[in-house]
Design a protein around this motif. Structure first.
Motif, PDB file in Angstrom:
ATOM      1  N   LEU A  59       0.832  -1.201   0.000  1.00 40.12           N
ATOM      2  CA  LEU A  59       0.000   0.000   0.000  1.00 40.12           C
ATOM      3  C   LEU A  59       0.868   1.253   0.000  1.00 40.12           C
ATOM      4  CD1 LEU A  59      -3.023   0.599  -0.028  1.00 40.12           C
ATOM      5  CD2 LEU A  59      -2.918   0.805   2.441  1.00 40.12           C
ATOM      6  N   VAL A  60       1.971   1.214   0.733  1.00 42.16           N
ATOM      7  CA  VAL A  60       2.906   2.349   0.739  1.00 42.16           C
ATOM      8  C   VAL A  60       3.484   2.549  -0.660  1.00 42.16           C
ATOM      9  CG1 VAL A  60       5.121   3.164   1.632  1.00 42.16           C
ATOM     10  CG2 VAL A  60       3.452   2.152   3.193  1.00 42.16           C
ATOM     11  N   LYS A  81       5.780  12.528   1.930  1.00 44.97           N
ATOM     12  CA  LYS A  81       6.973  12.743   2.773  1.00 44.97           C
ATOM     13  C   LYS A  81       6.931  11.858   4.008  1.00 44.97           C
ATOM     14  CE  LYS A  81       8.200  17.218   1.173  1.00 44.97           C
ATOM     15  NZ  LYS A  81       9.187  18.203   1.340  1.00 44.97           N
ATOM     16  N   GLN A  82       5.745  11.682   4.586  1.00 44.54           N
ATOM     17  CA  GLN A  82       5.602  10.804   5.753  1.00 44.54           C
ATOM     18  C   GLN A  82       5.956   9.360   5.371  1.00 44.54           C
ATOM     19  OE1 GLN A  82       1.566  10.223   7.032  1.00 44.54           O
ATOM     20  NE2 GLN A  82       2.176   9.492   9.059  1.00 44.54           N
ATOM     21  N   LEU A  83       5.642   8.966   4.154  1.00 41.97           N
ATOM     22  CA  LEU A  83       5.880   7.594   3.718  1.00 41.97           C
ATOM     23  C   LEU A  83       7.337   7.307   3.403  1.00 41.97           C
ATOM     24  CD1 LEU A  83       2.792   7.051   1.421  1.00 41.97           C
ATOM     25  CD2 LEU A  83       3.126   6.303   3.767  1.00 41.97           C
ATOM     26  N   SER A  88       8.330   0.208   9.462  1.00 47.96           N
ATOM     27  CA  SER A  88       8.506  -0.203  10.856  1.00 47.96           C
ATOM     28  C   SER A  88       8.592   0.999  11.802  1.00 47.96           C
ATOM     29  CB  SER A  88       9.755  -1.067  10.999  1.00 47.96           C
ATOM     30  OG  SER A  88      10.892  -0.343  10.574  1.00 47.96           O
ATOM     31  N   ASP A  89       8.924   2.178  11.268  1.00 49.91           N
ATOM     32  CA  ASP A  89       9.001   3.380  12.102  1.00 49.91           C
ATOM     33  C   ASP A  89       7.667   4.112  12.208  1.00 49.91           C
ATOM     34  OD1 ASP A  89      11.655   2.843  12.489  1.00 49.91           O
ATOM     35  OD2 ASP A  89      12.377   4.350  11.058  1.00 49.91           O
ATOM     36  N   ARG A  95      -0.830  -0.481  11.216  1.00 45.03           N
ATOM     37  CA  ARG A  95      -0.818  -1.821  10.623  1.00 45.03           C
ATOM     38  C   ARG A  95      -1.347  -2.900  11.566  1.00 45.03           C
ATOM     39  NH1 ARG A  95       4.035   0.068  12.026  1.00 45.03           N
ATOM     40  NH2 ARG A  95       5.364  -1.280  13.224  1.00 45.03           N
ATOM     41  N   ARG A  96      -2.147  -2.523  12.535  1.00 53.21           N
ATOM     42  CA  ARG A  96      -2.601  -3.450  13.567  1.00 53.21           C
ATOM     43  C   ARG A  96      -3.536  -4.536  13.054  1.00 53.21           C
ATOM     44  NH1 ARG A  96      -5.563   1.136  14.187  1.00 53.21           N
ATOM     45  NH2 ARG A  96      -7.811   0.867  14.115  1.00 53.21           N
TER      46      ARG A  96
END
Length: 107
Positions: A59-60, A81-83, A88-89, A95-96
């Motif tokens: 998805l990213v 920018k967030q992606l 993992s950060d 992603r729960r």
């Protein structure tokens, strides 16, 4: 496609997963020209994905593939920018629910 997604959203029997959101992002990318509208729709699907805990590496990648030279608006650029940070950060809540809702878990 939006009609089908609307039914998935309001149905008690159909569950959205990261693949369904990824398909919608693909359709938006293919069907709409680069514009702020395309960026806003993509950001809305992204927000639904992380609110539901469905963010996956695929998805990213799909979100990053929509990026095209600052033509999708400032909100979309902030998300891209967030992606850039590793998955993992990102917060765990993003992603729960991935393992619970992935297609192969039902078979």
């Amino acid at each position: 496609s939006f009609h089908l997604y609307n039914h998935m959203t309001h149905s008690e029997h159909l569950l959205r997963n990261s693949a369904s959101i990824g398909y919608m992002l693909h359709i938006v990318n293919q069907a709409l020209p680069d514009s702020r509208v395309k960026g806003n729709i993509s950001v809305t699907f992204w927000k639904q994905a992380y609110q539901m805990g469905l963010v996956t590496p695929q998805l990213v990648e799909r979100m990053q593939s929509i990026h095209s030279d600052l033509k999708c608006g400032p909100e979309f650029e902030r998300v891209v920018k967030q992606l850039e940070t590793p998955l993992s950060d990102l917060p765990q809540r993003y992603r729960r629910a991935v393992k619970q809702t992935r297609h192969s878990a039902n078979y």
